[in-house]
Design an enzyme around this catalytic site. Structure first.
Site, PDB file in Angstrom:
ATOM      1  N   LYS A   1     -18.575 -20.211 -36.567  1.00  0.00           N
ATOM      2  CA  LYS A   1     -18.701 -21.003 -35.345  1.00  0.00           C
ATOM      3  C   LYS A   1     -18.152 -22.420 -35.499  1.00  0.00           C
ATOM      4  O   LYS A   1     -18.602 -23.361 -34.844  1.00  0.00           O
ATOM      5  CB  LYS A   1     -20.153 -21.050 -34.863  1.00  0.00           C
ATOM      6  CG  LYS A   1     -20.772 -19.676 -34.661  1.00  0.00           C
ATOM      7  CD  LYS A   1     -19.900 -18.761 -33.820  1.00  0.00           C
ATOM      8  CE  LYS A   1     -19.733 -19.268 -32.386  1.00  0.00           C
ATOM      9  NZ  LYS A   1     -18.815 -18.376 -31.592  1.00  0.00           N
TER      10      LYS A   1
ATOM     11  N   HIS B   1     -14.676 -15.755 -43.622  1.00  0.00           N
ATOM     12  CA  HIS B   1     -15.709 -16.797 -43.720  1.00  0.00           C
ATOM     13  C   HIS B   1     -16.142 -16.998 -45.175  1.00  0.00           C
ATOM     14  O   HIS B   1     -17.140 -17.671 -45.436  1.00  0.00           O
ATOM     15  CB  HIS B   1     -16.942 -16.410 -42.908  1.00  0.00           C
ATOM     16  CG  HIS B   1     -16.729 -16.398 -41.420  1.00  0.00           C
ATOM     17  ND1 HIS B   1     -16.204 -17.463 -40.724  1.00  0.00           N
ATOM     18  CD2 HIS B   1     -16.996 -15.440 -40.493  1.00  0.00           C
ATOM     19  CE1 HIS B   1     -16.162 -17.170 -39.432  1.00  0.00           C
ATOM     20  NE2 HIS B   1     -16.635 -15.952 -39.271  1.00  0.00           N
TER      21      HIS B   1
ATOM     22  N   SER C   1     -23.734 -24.157 -31.811  1.00  0.00           N
ATOM     23  CA  SER C   1     -22.905 -22.991 -31.507  1.00  0.00           C
ATOM     24  C   SER C   1     -23.406 -21.761 -32.249  1.00  0.00           C
ATOM     25  O   SER C   1     -23.439 -20.651 -31.703  1.00  0.00           O
ATOM     26  CB  SER C   1     -21.446 -23.277 -31.872  1.00  0.00           C
ATOM     27  OG  SER C   1     -20.607 -22.215 -31.488  1.00  0.00           O
TER      28      SER C   1
END
Length: 322
Positions: free
Chosen positions: A76, A137, A167
């Site tokens: 995010k 990620h 977020s």
């Protein structure tokens, strides 16, 4: 994080008619009462069940090519933005070509799977032609071993931790595979402790920041992209070695604005099964400073104290509002 579940919840096509249950899956949603498999911890870092330990182990040993282009983010923090910008740049701003294929087909999410009948994404990535565009990620120390040897061009997109937290919390409410936190106050201590998916924001960001001077790493801030998307896209394109055609730069920049991406079905996950579309959309605000609508005065004071301690002496600073 935005795993592409479209092929993972539908059975392979057959000649028979679909059952009601299958038709419901085809409507791009999972049942309202769907319960995600429990999270697990890999080397002390909390991870989703859709990425088992065996997948992380295999990724560590995967083939990496020198002409790969990697997009790395903490969840995010501008992941989709980094993917779309990268794809547009490598395609030399051929927007018709970019619009012909979904974002996750162009820049696949490396860690996904195996799950159900869907194989692990890294195996599919191994079969892709060069140059491969790969999104992950993974924290710095869990990158594939060959990544450190081959040194492919790698874009790291970073976002200020307060907006990332907000977020991230909103995302848990619409992603079927995440543990849900009813309020931001429930999520906040977990985030502060690093007991969230992919672990500590501080560890993740600082891990790549410490290598920002490596010739194969470009550290770009979400906030700088908001302030000057054109300048940052030119910078990224030059870093990749794919300079944007001068006559196509403005159109490429316009294509990659938040508002355009939010409306783009090839980038907005509007047909993704992992999103509960009844509760929200994948792209929410894309703003800098929305954290002020969620943090209490007390939470902000606590976070600032932790932030000052962990960031002291690093040289890494962020804009928390524009």
């Amino acid at each position: 994080m935005q795993p592409n579940m479209q092929n993972q919840v539908e059975e392979p096509s057959t000649k028979r008619a679909k059952t009601d249950g299958e038709s419901k899956m085809a409507a791009n949603t999972l049942p309202d009462d769907f319960k995600p498999p429990p999270d697990h911890y890999y080397q002390g870092i909390r991870m989703l069940a859709i990425t088992p330990a065996s997948t992380f182990d295999a990724i560590r040993e995967m083939e990496v090519r020198e002409d790969d282009i990697w997009v790395v983010t903490y969840p995010k923090a501008g992941t989709t933005w980094g993917q779309e910008v990268t794809s547009v740049i490598v395609e030399r701003a051929d927007l018709e070509k970019v619009k012909s294929k979904s974002l996750l087909a162009r820049v696949p999410y490396l860690e996904l799977g195996p799950l159900g009948q869907q194989g692990a994404t890294y195996k599919m990535v191994e079969q892709m032609p060069s140059p491969r565009l790969i999104r992950t990620h993974l924290p710095y120390h869990l990158m594939p071993k060959q990544w450190f040897e081959k040194k492919p061009k790698t874009l790291y997109v970073a976002r200020n931790p307060k907006d990332t937290a907000v977020s991230g919390w909103h995302f848990t409410k619409i992603n079927h595979f995440f543990v849900t936190y009813d309020t931001f106050s429930d999520f906040f201590p977990k985030y502060l402790e690093g007991d969230v998916i992919y672990g500590s924001w501080f560890d993740h960001n600082l891990g790549f920041w410490e290598h920002r001077h490596d010739p194969n790493v470009l550290f770009v801030k979400f906030e700088d992209m908001k302030k000057d998307l054109k300048g940052q896209m030119i910078r990224i394109a030059d870093f990749y070695g794919y300079p944007l055609p001068v006559d196509k730069i403005d159109a490429a920049v316009e294509h990659c604005t938040f508002d355009k991406m939010k409306k783009n079905p090839m980038a907005n996950y509007s047909s993704a099964h992992f999103i509960n579309h009844k509760k929200g959309t994948f792209h929410r605000k894309g703003e800098v400073g929305d954290w002020k609508n969620h943090f209490t005065v007390g939470q902000n004071e606590v976070f600032d104290a932790v932030y000052e301690d962990k960031m002291r002496g690093t040289g890494l600073v962020f804009d928390f509002e524009l």
